[in-house]
Design a protein around this motif. Structure first.
Motif, short mmCIF file in Angstrom:
data_model
loop_
_atom_site.label_atom_id
_atom_site.label_comp_id
_atom_site.label_asym_id
_atom_site.label_seq_id
_atom_site.Cartn_x
_atom_site.Cartn_y
_atom_site.Cartn_z
N GLY A 109 21.30 -8.28 -4.70
CA GLY A 109 20.73 -7.88 -3.43
C GLY A 109 21.79 -7.63 -2.37
N ARG A 110 22.79 -8.52 -2.31
CA ARG A 110 23.87 -8.38 -1.34
C ARG A 110 24.67 -7.11 -1.60
N ILE A 111 24.96 -6.84 -2.86
CA ILE A 111 25.70 -5.62 -3.20
C ILE A 111 24.91 -4.39 -2.82
N ARG A 112 23.61 -4.39 -3.10
CA ARG A 112 22.77 -3.26 -2.69
C ARG A 112 22.76 -3.12 -1.19
N ASP A 113 22.61 -4.26 -0.48
CA ASP A 113 22.60 -4.22 0.99
C ASP A 113 23.88 -3.60 1.53
N GLU A 114 25.02 -3.98 0.98
CA GLU A 114 26.31 -3.43 1.42
C GLU A 114 26.37 -1.93 1.14
N THR B 272 9.89 -5.28 -10.22
CA THR B 272 11.02 -6.18 -10.43
C THR B 272 12.11 -5.93 -9.40
N LYS B 273 12.00 -4.85 -8.63
CA LYS B 273 12.97 -4.61 -7.55
C LYS B 273 12.70 -5.61 -6.43
N GLN B 274 13.73 -5.92 -5.68
CA GLN B 274 13.50 -6.71 -4.48
C GLN B 274 12.67 -5.87 -3.52
N ALA B 275 11.74 -6.48 -2.83
CA ALA B 275 10.77 -5.76 -2.02
C ALA B 275 11.42 -4.82 -1.01
N ARG B 276 12.49 -5.25 -0.39
CA ARG B 276 13.10 -4.40 0.65
C ARG B 276 13.64 -3.10 0.07
N PHE B 277 14.07 -3.12 -1.18
CA PHE B 277 14.58 -1.90 -1.81
C PHE B 277 13.43 -0.99 -2.21
N ALA B 278 12.39 -1.56 -2.77
CA ALA B 278 11.22 -0.76 -3.15
C ALA B 278 10.59 -0.14 -1.91
N THR B 279 10.50 -0.92 -0.84
CA THR B 279 9.94 -0.42 0.42
C THR B 279 10.77 0.74 0.97
N ALA B 280 12.09 0.60 0.92
CA ALA B 280 12.98 1.67 1.42
C ALA B 280 12.82 2.94 0.60
N ILE B 281 12.75 2.80 -0.71
CA ILE B 281 12.58 3.97 -1.57
C ILE B 281 11.26 4.67 -1.25
N MET B 282 10.18 3.89 -1.19
CA MET B 282 8.87 4.48 -0.92
C MET B 282 8.85 5.18 0.44
N ALA B 283 9.41 4.53 1.45
CA ALA B 283 9.37 5.08 2.81
C ALA B 283 10.27 6.31 2.95
N LYS B 284 11.50 6.20 2.51
CA LYS B 284 12.46 7.28 2.74
C LYS B 284 12.30 8.44 1.77
N MET B 285 11.91 8.16 0.54
CA MET B 285 11.80 9.22 -0.45
C MET B 285 10.41 9.84 -0.49
N GLY B 286 9.41 9.09 -0.01
CA GLY B 286 8.06 9.61 -0.11
C GLY B 286 7.21 9.53 1.15
N GLY B 287 7.77 8.95 2.21
CA GLY B 287 6.98 8.80 3.44
C GLY B 287 5.81 7.85 3.25
N ILE B 288 5.96 6.90 2.33
CA ILE B 288 4.88 5.97 1.98
C ILE B 288 5.15 4.62 2.62
N GLU C 277 3.49 -5.35 3.69
CA GLU C 277 4.19 -6.48 3.06
C GLU C 277 3.29 -7.23 2.09
N GLU C 278 2.02 -7.41 2.45
CA GLU C 278 1.10 -8.14 1.58
C GLU C 278 0.69 -7.35 0.33
N ASP C 279 1.05 -6.07 0.28
CA ASP C 279 0.74 -5.23 -0.88
C ASP C 279 1.95 -4.99 -1.77
N MET C 280 3.08 -5.63 -1.44
CA MET C 280 4.31 -5.48 -2.21
C MET C 280 4.63 -6.83 -2.87
N PHE C 281 4.70 -6.83 -4.18
CA PHE C 281 4.96 -8.05 -4.93
C PHE C 281 6.25 -7.88 -5.72
N SER C 282 7.29 -8.60 -5.33
CA SER C 282 8.57 -8.55 -6.01
C SER C 282 8.67 -9.74 -6.95
N THR C 283 8.58 -9.47 -8.24
CA THR C 283 8.64 -10.56 -9.21
C THR C 283 10.05 -11.10 -9.35
#
Length: 169
Positions: free
Chosen positions: A15-20, A59-75, A79-85
């Motif tokens: 997660g830290r490496i992705r954040d950087e 299996t992605k950390q929620a913040r990464f999945a959220t960023a992909i959905m928002a930036k790549m798809g405008g979706i 938070e309560e609908d995102m489950f990061s296992t």
């Protein structure tokens, strides 16, 4: 185990490496995470229907999945609908058991790109009411798709079929 690291340490490190990477080169990080053409519009269509509830179990950390959905798809995924296992450590089978238990969504659809996950769902108690779909892209091979097709609980679908599924419910 080779380096005496535990799961939580590894999750934090990745997660830290992705954040950087995101901080220094957001577009570069985002580029290989593109959504397939038509998928974003289909998710948005499913979200707009009153008879559906879109949940992301990843299996992605929620913040990464959220960023992909928002930036790549405008979706926007609440938070309560995102489950990061990965973060919770709770298997997808257990997450599925908690979704739709109130009867608000009589049709339960689980779309996955990893066959072993769907096979676990097939074996788990209390998940017989879920319709299971393996997308024919992502983390699976032709051999796995053939094995999935032989399983009466799993339907193998293409990107176009996935889009149609989201649009029709």
């Amino acid at each position: 185990s080779k380096w005496s690291l535990d799961r939580a340490t590894m999750v934090e490190a990745f997660g830290r490496i992705r954040d950087e990477w995101i901080q220094t080169d957001f577009d570069g990080w985002l580029a290989p995470n593109a959504l397939y053409p038509g998928v974003a519009d289909a998710v948005l269509a499913a979200q707009s229907r009153s008879d559906s509830a879109v949940k992301i179990v990843t299996t992605k950390q929620a913040r990464f999945a959220t960023a992909i959905m928002a930036k790549m798809g405008g979706i926007t995924i609440a938070e309560e609908d995102m489950f990061s296992t990965t973060v919770s450590g709770i298997p997808k089978t257990e997450v599925l058991k908690t979704l739709g238990v109130d009867g608000s969504n009589p049709r339960k659809i689980f779309v996955e790109d990893k066959l072993s996950t769907l096979e676990k769902v097939c074996k788990a108690d209390g998940l017989d009411d879920w319709e299971l779909f393996l997308v024919d892209w992502g983390y699976n091979t032709a051999t796995e798709r053939a094995r999935a097709a032989a399983n009466p609980r799993i339907e193998v679908i293409s990107v176009d079929a996935f889009i149609a599924l989201l649009r029709s419910g």
